[in-house]
Design a protein around this motif. Structure first.
Motif, mmCIF file in Angstrom:
data_model
loop_
_atom_site.group_PDB
_atom_site.id
_atom_site.type_symbol
_atom_site.label_atom_id
_atom_site.label_comp_id
_atom_site.label_asym_id
_atom_site.label_seq_id
_atom_site.Cartn_x
_atom_site.Cartn_y
_atom_site.Cartn_z
ATOM 1 N N THR A 1 0.839 -1.193 0.000
ATOM 2 C CA THR A 1 0.000 0.000 0.000
ATOM 3 C C THR A 1 0.876 1.246 0.000
ATOM 4 O OG1 THR A 1 -1.577 -1.247 1.362
ATOM 5 C CG2 THR A 1 -1.919 1.124 1.195
ATOM 6 N N TYR B 1 0.913 5.550 0.373
ATOM 7 C CA TYR B 1 0.250 6.780 0.774
ATOM 8 C C TYR B 1 1.069 7.963 0.275
ATOM 9 C CZ TYR B 1 -3.137 4.598 3.941
ATOM 10 O OH TYR B 1 -4.181 3.877 4.466
ATOM 11 N N GLN C 1 1.710 12.197 0.960
ATOM 12 C CA GLN C 1 1.507 13.293 1.898
ATOM 13 C C GLN C 1 2.024 14.588 1.308
ATOM 14 O OE1 GLN C 1 3.632 13.087 5.641
ATOM 15 N NE2 GLN C 1 2.185 14.454 6.661
ATOM 16 N N GLN D 1 -0.257 18.652 5.148
ATOM 17 C CA GLN D 1 -1.447 17.821 5.170
ATOM 18 C C GLN D 1 -1.109 16.450 5.737
ATOM 19 O OE1 GLN D 1 -3.636 17.551 1.497
ATOM 20 N NE2 GLN D 1 -3.144 19.664 0.904
ATOM 21 N N GLY D 2 -2.143 15.713 6.117
ATOM 22 C CA GLY D 2 -1.932 14.338 6.516
ATOM 23 C C GLY D 2 -1.815 13.440 5.301
ATOM 24 N N PRO D 3 -1.224 12.250 5.458
ATOM 25 C CA PRO D 3 -1.114 11.317 4.338
ATOM 26 C C PRO D 3 -2.491 10.898 3.823
ATOM 27 C CG PRO D 3 0.315 10.659 6.148
ATOM 28 C CD PRO D 3 -0.570 11.746 6.667
ATOM 29 N N PHE E 1 -4.324 7.793 1.142
ATOM 30 C CA PHE E 1 -4.147 6.558 0.382
ATOM 31 C C PHE E 1 -4.136 6.857 -1.109
ATOM 32 C CE2 PHE E 1 -4.670 2.268 -0.938
ATOM 33 C CZ PHE E 1 -5.618 2.271 -1.953
ATOM 34 N N GLN F 1 -3.051 0.449 -3.868
ATOM 35 C CA GLN F 1 -2.736 -0.793 -3.167
ATOM 36 C C GLN F 1 -2.739 -1.934 -4.173
ATOM 37 O OE1 GLN F 1 -4.266 -2.155 0.962
ATOM 38 N NE2 GLN F 1 -5.648 -3.153 -0.473
ATOM 39 N N TYR G 1 4.841 7.102 1.008
ATOM 40 C CA TYR G 1 5.101 6.046 1.989
ATOM 41 C C TYR G 1 4.691 4.692 1.426
ATOM 42 C CZ TYR G 1 5.166 9.897 5.382
ATOM 43 O OH TYR G 1 5.438 11.052 6.062
ATOM 44 N N GLY H 1 1.168 -4.819 4.687
ATOM 45 C CA GLY H 1 0.327 -5.368 5.740
ATOM 46 C C GLY H 1 -0.852 -6.110 5.143
ATOM 47 N N VAL I 1 -5.016 -7.561 5.253
ATOM 48 C CA VAL I 1 -6.369 -7.189 5.636
ATOM 49 C C VAL I 1 -6.560 -7.574 7.086
ATOM 50 C CG1 VAL I 1 -8.811 -7.652 5.261
ATOM 51 C CG2 VAL I 1 -7.269 -7.424 3.317
ATOM 52 N N TYR J 1 -4.333 -3.350 11.812
ATOM 53 C CA TYR J 1 -4.891 -2.075 12.253
ATOM 54 C C TYR J 1 -3.847 -1.154 12.834
ATOM 55 C CZ TYR J 1 -4.680 -4.390 16.783
ATOM 56 O OH TYR J 1 -4.260 -5.041 17.892
ATOM 57 N N LEU K 1 -0.263 0.416 11.740
ATOM 58 C CA LEU K 1 0.710 0.487 10.667
ATOM 59 C C LEU K 1 1.873 1.398 11.031
ATOM 60 C CD1 LEU K 1 -1.639 0.832 7.588
ATOM 61 C CD2 LEU K 1 -0.620 -1.240 8.512
ATOM 62 N N PHE L 1 4.565 3.888 9.369
ATOM 63 C CA PHE L 1 4.726 4.639 8.127
ATOM 64 C C PHE L 1 6.167 4.955 7.785
ATOM 65 C CE2 PHE L 1 0.602 5.878 6.386
ATOM 66 C CZ PHE L 1 -0.229 5.342 7.340
ATOM 67 N N GLY L 2 7.063 4.909 8.710
ATOM 68 C CA GLY L 2 8.450 5.203 8.402
ATOM 69 C C GLY L 2 8.660 6.624 7.904
ATOM 70 N N PHE M 1 -0.584 14.184 14.143
ATOM 71 C CA PHE M 1 -1.657 13.774 13.254
ATOM 72 C C PHE M 1 -2.523 12.720 13.920
ATOM 73 C CE2 PHE M 1 -0.867 15.888 9.312
ATOM 74 C CZ PHE M 1 0.503 16.109 9.276
ATOM 75 N N GLY N 1 -6.217 13.303 9.755
ATOM 76 C CA GLY N 1 -6.616 14.682 9.940
ATOM 77 C C GLY N 1 -5.568 15.619 9.351
#
Lengths: 110, 113
Positions: free
Chosen positions: A34, A36, A38, A42-44, A46, A49, A87, A91, A93, A96, A98, A100-101, B90, B105
């Motif tokens: 997956t 992401y 950023q 801002q936040g990352p 998606f 995948q 990123y 992982g 399914v 929950y 993760l 991100f490094g 975040f 967020g």
């Protein structure tokens, strides 16, 4: 969770294709790859995948070889607005929590 | 992002004072997370929650506590702020169905002077 390794930074120019390779030698059978994105301040979010072979959407393509020990995110014809941190995560399914490094900082120049 | 808001967006506080950051979601997601982002370190998980009153530590939890009394709210508290906690924080939410389901967020920029 499998550990990933990706370059710290990459520079490119507008109109070029950017390819970011992520190594994940310990990927498990049930793991997905997956990515992401950023943008600054801002936040990352998606972007894509995949599990194997190739996945393409309106933002990027993801290439995964048969052994799945690495993957390549391809950004076609980048523009200045593609400047961001990318990123790579591995992982399955149901995962929950993760990690991100540091990601890969892609800087696109005019 | 739609469905998740952080407050405040910016805060300057003095060393030794307590600080609480709030994350609010309208997606009814089970999982909520607090990350901090610092140059050269990427995103590091502080604490996370897997349900009301159910929380656990992440990789950089020292100096932080969290609470989740309602599904929609996840609070991060710095009991006694230090300069090393100057960072961008975040919040993220996830339904817990896989790595593609995170929504972040817009972040809170905290400066401890």
């Amino acid at each position: 969770l499998a550990k990933t390794t990706q370059p710290i930074s990459m520079d490119s120019y507008e109109g070029q294709e950017v390819n970011i390779t992520c190594s994940h030698n310990n990927i498990a059978t049930n793991d997905y790859i997956t990515w992401y994105q950023q943008f600054p301040s801002q936040g990352p979010r998606f972007i894509i995948q995949g599990y194997k072979t190739k996945v393409t959407n309106e933002v990027a393509s993801l290439f995964i070889p048969a052994d799945r020990k690495s993957s390549t995110l391809s950004l076609p014809r980048v523009s200045l607005s593609d400047t961001a941190v990318y990123y790579c995560l591995v992982g399955e399914v149901g995962d929950y929590k993760l990690s991100f490094g540091a990601g890969t900082t892609v800087t696109v120049r005019a | 992002d739609a469905g998740i808001t952080q407050s405040p967006r910016h805060k300057v506080t003095e060393t030794g004072t307590p600080v609480t950051l709030r994350c609010h979601q309208t997606e009814n997601h089970r999982y909520m997370y607090w990350y901090r982002q610092d140059p050269g370190h990427g995103l590091r998980l502080i604490h996370y929650s897997y349900g009301v009153k159910d929380t656990d530590k992440g990789e950089v939890s020292d100096g932080y506590s969290v609470s989740r009394s309602k599904t929609e709210d996840f609070l991060l508290t710095l009991e006694s702020a230090t300069s090393s906690q100057t960072s961008v924080y975040f919040c993220a939410i996830s339904p817990g169905q896989g790595p593609d389901g995170y929504t972040f967020g817009s972040g809170t920029r905290l400066t401890v002077v």
